[in-house]
Design an enzyme around this catalytic site. Structure first.
Site, PDB file in Angstrom:
ATOM      1  N   HIS A  53       4.121  48.957  64.670  1.00 39.53           N
ATOM      2  CA  HIS A  53       4.971  49.219  65.802  1.00 39.53           C
ATOM      3  C   HIS A  53       4.481  48.550  67.046  1.00 39.53           C
ATOM      4  O   HIS A  53       5.055  48.010  68.012  1.00 39.53           O
ATOM      5  CB  HIS A  53       4.730  50.716  66.167  1.00 39.53           C
ATOM      6  CG  HIS A  53       5.532  51.473  65.145  1.00 39.53           C
ATOM      7  ND1 HIS A  53       5.756  52.986  65.165  1.00 39.53           N
ATOM      8  CD2 HIS A  53       6.377  51.081  64.083  1.00 39.53           C
ATOM      9  CE1 HIS A  53       6.478  53.381  64.149  1.00 39.53           C
ATOM     10  NE2 HIS A  53       6.689  52.294  63.382  1.00 39.53           N
ATOM     11  N   ASP A 102       6.358  47.854  57.265  1.00 35.71           N
ATOM     12  CA  ASP A 102       5.475  48.697  56.739  1.00 35.71           C
ATOM     13  C   ASP A 102       4.806  48.174  55.826  1.00 35.71           C
ATOM     14  O   ASP A 102       4.624  48.828  54.411  1.00 35.71           O
ATOM     15  CB  ASP A 102       6.230  49.970  56.358  1.00 35.71           C
ATOM     16  CG  ASP A 102       6.580  50.797  57.527  1.00 35.71           C
ATOM     17  OD1 ASP A 102       5.790  50.450  58.687  1.00 35.71           O
ATOM     18  OD2 ASP A 102       7.619  51.511  57.642  1.00 35.71           O
ATOM     19  N   GLU A 121       4.017  59.156  68.505  1.00 32.89           N
ATOM     20  CA  GLU A 121       4.087  57.878  67.823  1.00 32.89           C
ATOM     21  C   GLU A 121       4.784  56.653  68.652  1.00 32.89           C
ATOM     22  O   GLU A 121       6.164  56.820  68.279  1.00 32.89           O
ATOM     23  CB  GLU A 121       4.244  57.935  66.312  1.00 32.89           C
ATOM     24  CG  GLU A 121       4.213  56.703  65.519  1.00 32.89           C
ATOM     25  CD  GLU A 121       4.516  56.931  64.048  1.00 32.89           C
ATOM     26  OE1 GLU A 121       5.000  55.977  63.477  1.00 32.89           O
ATOM     27  OE2 GLU A 121       4.202  58.021  63.601  1.00 32.89           O
ATOM     28  N   ASP A 151      10.301  46.456  61.058  1.00 25.33           N
ATOM     29  CA  ASP A 151       9.081  47.432  60.536  1.00 25.33           C
ATOM     30  C   ASP A 151       9.255  47.283  59.165  1.00 25.33           C
ATOM     31  O   ASP A 151       9.558  48.282  58.376  1.00 25.33           O
ATOM     32  CB  ASP A 151       9.665  48.590  60.955  1.00 25.33           C
ATOM     33  CG  ASP A 151       8.507  49.484  61.210  1.00 25.33           C
ATOM     34  OD1 ASP A 151       7.243  49.198  60.834  1.00 25.33           O
ATOM     35  OD2 ASP A 151       8.586  51.006  61.365  1.00 25.33           O
ATOM     36  N   ASP A 155       0.716  54.671  56.241  1.00 26.14           N
ATOM     37  CA  ASP A 155       2.232  54.538  56.690  1.00 26.14           C
ATOM     38  C   ASP A 155       2.542  53.229  56.132  1.00 26.14           C
ATOM     39  O   ASP A 155       3.218  52.530  56.821  1.00 26.14           O
ATOM     40  CB  ASP A 155       2.558  55.002  57.976  1.00 26.14           C
ATOM     41  CG  ASP A 155       4.129  55.011  58.318  1.00 26.14           C
ATOM     42  OD1 ASP A 155       4.842  55.132  57.207  1.00 26.14           O
ATOM     43  OD2 ASP A 155       4.451  55.623  59.344  1.00 26.14           O
ATOM     44  N   HIS A 168       6.899  64.459  55.979  1.00 27.24           N
ATOM     45  CA  HIS A 168       7.952  64.906  57.195  1.00 27.24           C
ATOM     46  C   HIS A 168       8.237  66.223  56.040  1.00 27.24           C
ATOM     47  O   HIS A 168       8.584  66.271  54.911  1.00 27.24           O
ATOM     48  CB  HIS A 168       9.046  63.866  56.983  1.00 27.24           C
ATOM     49  CG  HIS A 168       8.755  62.597  57.743  1.00 27.24           C
ATOM     50  ND1 HIS A 168       8.256  61.510  56.890  1.00 27.24           N
ATOM     51  CD2 HIS A 168       8.609  62.389  58.974  1.00 27.24           C
ATOM     52  CE1 HIS A 168       7.991  60.531  57.811  1.00 27.24           C
ATOM     53  NE2 HIS A 168       8.287  61.163  58.997  1.00 27.24           N
TER      54      HIS A 168
END
Length: 481
Positions: free
Chosen positions: A316, A354, A277, A352, A384, A147
């Site tokens: 997700h 991850d 996404e 989430d 991710d 990012h």
């Protein structure tokens, strides 16, 4: 016994000292990249290793007990006519790996890597970037993702922020060389308070314009770094309540934003794939790109279906009530599978998390879809995923990625075994064999009307419905694991 000569002995010691000094001076610096180290040159840039105790990770095979080795991922090995590294196209996520602190809604950060100085300065950003590229080299991964605000600090104005980003990106270009590639870049449009109502879906025009400026710059630097894709994750493109939301207008605004991104991409000659996404919620209660099917419908409605593909994140998909395999198949059959964010969630947690994907059965199903898709290029598998809050050693960064890479490699090997065995595909074929007939072909070609089908129903009477053989299918899958 010969008598010793003190003069010769002293001369010999002096010679050893000179040789040792030359050897030490010529060796590459290996002191640790911590704040107390004295490895800085005249420029103040640290010049040693960030991971001095970690060797280059190698493939040692399934019997190895070395945690810093691959057991299943053998980059150059060919599976189904393609090298493992080309099936996988692994990538390291800069934000989780080098900006993750271990903080959660209930606790303060637990991680502070030795090279961190606690600031978000340009100098620290460059130091962090150097750590990233050393990590990639030692792990044997050729791609990375970022990012914009993860790699460079935000300034007081757009101009200052862009200048910061340009300075860091120039270093990234140098460090990439011709061996490391940018899988994708993206803009962080969710952390700053200005984006509390969204970015492309904000009710405030000034925010919409600011987001457009930020994405414009992010696409430019992604293009400059040779990025193969560009991702849109709309973390706050949704709502908390419909009572104060004009959903139709927000969706229209988001579509106009995407159209502008497509136009600018073409204007500057960026040939990378634009990716959306999907995610159902968090941080918003409802996110507009809920899942693969919702995102595909959005793209079709606004005439963008040929301009975008999807970046499917496994965690997700499960948050949306699907399996990762389901969303991947939905994307694939719609011609939209572009990239996979490889991670997983905890079914007991509900948010989430991850986590690194460690489920071999799930990885096998994931790789089945990837093989059916012919691979993921120009996309890949981006990790991710982040260390658990309680995992705080530097080597844990390597162990987590090694385990994730090995899991997907086992999945690839298992999926190849299933294909070569043929039992599962034959089971599926037999389930639909009644359509492998003249009438079945007419139905699938859209040439069978209700009158024709009614006549056949009357002629055949009550149909005989065979077993679905689900347990046999599951047995076949398990036999390949």
């Amino acid at each position: 016994m010969r008598e010793s000569n003190p003069g010769k002995f002293l001369l010999f010691l002096l010679f050893l000292n000179v040789v040792s000094t030359i050897v030490i001076a010529s060796a590459p610096p290996t002191c640790p990249a911590d704040l107390g180290s004295d490895c800085g040159g005249d420029s103040g840039e640290w010049e040693g290793e960030f991971f001095p105790g970690i060797p280059k990770i190698k493939y040692e095979g399934p019997s190895s007990k070395n945690p810093l080795s691959f057991k299943w991922y053998n980059a150059e090995e060919e599976i189904l006519g393609k090298k493992m590294k080309d099936w996988m196209r692994f990538s390291v996520a800069f934000w989780h790996t080098f900006r993750g602190t271990g903080a959660d809604p209930f606790g303060a950060p637990t991680k502070s890597w030795p090279w961190e100085d606690g600031t978000n300065s340009l100098a620290m950003a460059k130091r962090r970037l150097r750590a990233n590229f050393e990590f990639l080299e030692k792990l044997g991964v050729e791609r990375w993702c970022f990012h914009d605000r993860d790699i460079a600090p935000e300034g007081k104005t757009i101009q200052e922020t862009n200048a910061n980003l340009d300075e860091v990106v120039a270093l990234a270009k140098e460090l990439q060389g011709d061996k490391i590639h940018l899988l994708w870049g993206t803009a962080q449009l969710f952390l700053h308070p200005r984006y509390m109502h969204g970015a492309a879906t904000s009710p405030e025009l000034g925010v919409y314009a600011y987001a457009a400026a930020q994405v414009k710059k992010a696409i430019e630097v992604t293009h400059y770094l040779g990025g193969e894709n560009y991702v849109f994750w709309g973390g706050r493109e949704g709502y908390q309540s419909l009572l104060n939301t004009d959903m139709e207008r927000e969706l229209d605004h988001m579509a106009r934003f995407m159209e502008a991104a497509v136009a600018y991409k073409k204007k500057i000659g960026f040939n990378g794939t634009l990716l959306i996404e999907p995610k159902p919620q968090e941080p918003t209660k409802h996110q507009y790109d809920w899942d693969a099917a919702t995102s595909a419908n959005f793209l079709r409605k606004y005439g963008l279906i040929g301009e975008f593909k999807l970046n499917i994140e496994c965690n997700h998909a499960t948050l949306a009530g699907h399996s990762c395999h389901h969303d991947l198949e939905t994307a694939r059959i719609n011609g939209l599978l572009g990239n996979i964010d490889a991670n997983s969630g905890d079914p007991q947690t509900g948010w989430d998390t991850d986590q690194f994907l460690m489920d071999v059965a799930e990885a096998t199903l994931v790789m089945q879809t990837v093989i059916k898709n012919g691979g993921l290029a120009p996309g890949g598998f981006n990790f991710d995923a982040k260390l658990r809050r309680e995992s705080t050693d530097v080597e844990d960064l390597f162990i987590a990625h090694i385990a994730g890479m090995d899991t997907l490699a086992r999945g690839l090997r298992n999926a190849a075994k299933l294909i070569e065995d043929g039992s599962l595909s034959e089971l599926v074929r037999k389930r639909y064999q009644s359509f492998d007939t003249e009438l079945g072909a007419a139905i699938e070609a859209g040439k069978a009307d209700f009158e024709m089908l009614e006549k056949k129903a009357i002629e055949w009477g009550e149909p005989k419905v065979p077993s679905g053989k689900q347990e046999l299918a599951e047995m076949i899958l398990q036999s390949a694991l």
